[in-house]
Design an enzyme around this catalytic site. Structure first.
Site, PDB file in Angstrom:
ATOM      1  N   THR A 168      53.728 -75.549 -51.936  1.00 16.15           N
ATOM      2  CA  THR A 168      54.075 -74.184 -51.541  1.00 16.15           C
ATOM      3  C   THR A 168      54.668 -74.075 -50.148  1.00 16.15           C
ATOM      4  O   THR A 168      55.322 -73.112 -49.839  1.00 16.15           O
ATOM      5  CB  THR A 168      52.851 -73.255 -51.632  1.00 16.15           C
ATOM      6  N   SER A 195      49.475 -69.041 -52.310  1.00 13.40           N
ATOM      7  CA  SER A 195      48.841 -69.844 -53.344  1.00 13.40           C
ATOM      8  C   SER A 195      48.375 -71.130 -52.702  1.00 13.40           C
ATOM      9  O   SER A 195      48.194 -71.204 -51.503  1.00 13.40           O
ATOM     10  CB  SER A 195      49.765 -70.070 -54.524  1.00 13.40           C
ATOM     11  N   CYS A 196      48.201 -72.130 -53.479  1.00 12.82           N
ATOM     12  CA  CYS A 196      47.482 -73.306 -53.040  1.00 12.82           C
ATOM     13  C   CYS A 196      48.155 -74.079 -51.926  1.00 12.82           C
ATOM     14  O   CYS A 196      49.353 -74.213 -51.896  1.00 12.82           O
ATOM     15  CB  CYS A 196      47.350 -74.222 -54.229  1.00 12.82           C
ATOM     16  N   VAL A 197      47.355 -74.606 -50.994  1.00  9.13           N
ATOM     17  CA  VAL A 197      47.876 -75.572 -50.046  1.00  9.13           C
ATOM     18  C   VAL A 197      47.117 -76.868 -50.189  1.00  9.13           C
ATOM     19  O   VAL A 197      46.042 -76.860 -50.732  1.00  9.13           O
ATOM     20  CB  VAL A 197      47.774 -75.093 -48.591  1.00  9.13           C
TER      21      VAL A 197
END
Lengths: 103, 411
Positions: free
Chosen positions: B198, A101-103
């Site tokens: 994340t 998912s997002c970084v």
């Protein structure tokens, strides 16, 4: 990296519990992985698993929204099939890496 | 005369325009930039507007101020790209031909994608801060607010500037503390991701800060819609969160031009080779910045690093050579953490944000994954660098590819 024996196959996993090689996957492994998540795989599950594997192999990054547009299920249906975290669970059972998912 | 068209005059397009005009002889290369808007926004500054730190005049300038001489500028609306005909079709029917096209059409927020979001509470108790209008409306609201439940929600990934909503809650904590009503404000950070961030090491550092500032994190919340009467946001798995003030990162999608051209993925980002930055479909089309579907942050720093690589590869293609430059997904983000401090992360496709120090000749070093005053000054200084150096495509003392210098793998 960890290797486990699943349904008679030697399967390697990353430290976050996802298979490290999608080519080691087969349907028996998927059934076992699904069982660990308390999911019994029906027709729609299999369609979705194959859809995700095809998309991933084509280099497409997977999102819940794209599954919702897949004409297999809508997003609510996706949640119904893989309760909790549908994309995380479905990719795990499909033998794919954890979705970036997002970084 | 050979022709290059750059579609989009935001951060990415403007940097590229400056680089190309400098490098290519004017009697051989005609360079055109197309955009429908004349105003350039310093988007990193939007974050400071809700708290009255910046205002409108701090974040806008004329786009044309940053264009070099000797280029064609078209301020008009594009209908679509016709890649098979190497042409751009404008809405008034005009056609512009190109030999090479650089797509830099960015990403847009699409609040209308979420049922109930752009409804009767929009800009009354629900705000975005990714547009100048939204940030200013939020400033007006916050000035008069006496407290309640502030919910920061991210509707979908990917979205522009992944650290911005975190910075927003840090700055909100700081602001409400300063005006003496922090005890009347509950702050929740509601995200579709499995945590505040994340990447493991950055998540650890940021989760600590969130806890310290008494900001609740609600992960794995995938927004289905907003109920304006009950004032709740609802997830696809049926959870509801009540809010008094909802700040939202709406669904991000690529430009409508890409949508109309049929050149995008399901979110209208252009399939792009993540190393060469060339379109996967068309050999004379490159994609720079947020418009590309490459798996790195949608952020100005990425566009800036990628511009160097795209430039190299375009020159190779023009000369009939193999493309040799390889983008690594390098991103570099200052994170405002409130109280005049900041943190810094530096990472790429392969390497997660690590701790250590970030050497910057003449100014640094900055502390990586550390919460320091120096990092905050880095962020403040950046606005000047952006307007005066970055947009003009001048040399910066940072490598386009990530360096391991100063980084520490095991601490």
């Amino acid at each position: 990296m960890e290797t486990k024996n699943i349904a008679g196959n030697s399967v390697s996993f990353t430290e976050d519990g996802y298979m490290s090689d999608m080519n080691e996957w087969n349907e028996d492994i998927a059934k076992e992985l699904a069982k660990e998540e308390n999911i019994e795989l029906g027709d729609l599950h299999w369609k979705l698993l194959n859809f995700l594997r095809e998309k991933h192999a084509a280099g497409v990054s997977l999102t819940i929204r794209s599954v919702g547009k897949s004409s297999i299920v809508d997003i609510k249906g996706f949640y119904g099939l893989f309760p909790g975290g549908p994309l995380k669970l479905a990719t795990k059972i499909a033998g794919l890496p954890k979705p970036a998912s997002c970084v | 005369m050979k022709k290059i068209i750059i579609l989009g005059a935001g951060t990415a397009g403007t940097i590229m325009l400056n680089k190309l005009r400098k490098a290519l002889p004017r009697d051989e290369w005609d360079i055109t930039i197309i955009d429908q808007h004349k105003t350039h926004y310093y988007q990193p500054g939007f974050l400071f507007i809700p708290f009255g730190i910046y205002n409108r005049e701090d974040v806008i300038k004329a786009k044309a101020d940053f264009f070099p001489s000797g280029v064609n500028v078209i301020f008009d609306e594009t209908d679509r790209i016709l890649p098979k005909e190497n042409s751009i079709l404008m809405q008034d029917g005009t056609v512009h031909k190109y030999d090479y096209l650089i797509i830099a059409t960015g990403t847009q927020t699409r609040p209308e994608e979420t049922p109930g979001l752009k409804d009767k509470l929009w800009y009354k108790e629900i705000f975005d801060f990714y547009t100048l209008e939204g940030a200013l409306a939020l400033q007006n609201f916050i000035k008069r607010w006496e407290g309640g439940h502030l919910v920061m929600n991210i509707a979908e990934v990917p979205y522009k500037c992944p650290v911005a909503p975190l910075e927003f809650v840090f700055l909100a904590d700081d602001y409400f503390t300063k005006i003496g009503i922090r005890d009347k404000v509950k702050i929740s950070y509601v995200t579709p991701m499995s945590g505040a961030f994340t990447k493991p090491r950055a998540t650890k550092m940021l989760s600590g800060l969130l806890e310290e500032k008494n900001i609740e994190v609600i992960p794995d919340f995938y927004l289905e819609g907003v109920d304006n009467d009950k004032k709740v946001i609802r997830s696809y798995d049926g959870r509801e969160i009540a809010f008094d003030l909802l700040t939202i990162v709406p669904v991000n999608m690529g430009s409508e031009i890409i949508e109309r051209s049929g050149m995008g993925d399901d979110l209208f980002f252009v399939p792009t080779n993540k190393y060469t930055l060339r379109s996967e479909q068309h050999e004379n089309v490159f994609v720079l910045g947020d418009a590309a579907n490459i798996p790195t942050s949608k952020a100005g720093s990425v566009a800036h690093f990628a511009a160097d690589i795209l430039f190299e590869n375009l020159m190779s293609v023009i000369d009939g050579r193999e493309m040799h430059a390889k983008f690594d997904g390098h991103a570099n983000c200052y994170i405002e953490t409130g109280g005049g401090k900041g943190s810094l992360i530096d990472f790429n496709y392969e390497t997660e944000p690590l701790s250590g120090t970030f050497p910057l000749p003449g100014i640094g070093p900055f502390g990586l994954l550390k919460n320091t005053r120096m990092n905050h000054y880095g962020k403040v200084m950046f606005r000047w660098i952006y307007w005066h150096i970055l947009l003009k495509g001048k040399e910066m003392p940072i490598d386009p590819l990530m360096s391991m210098a100063g980084k520490c793998k095991n601490c």
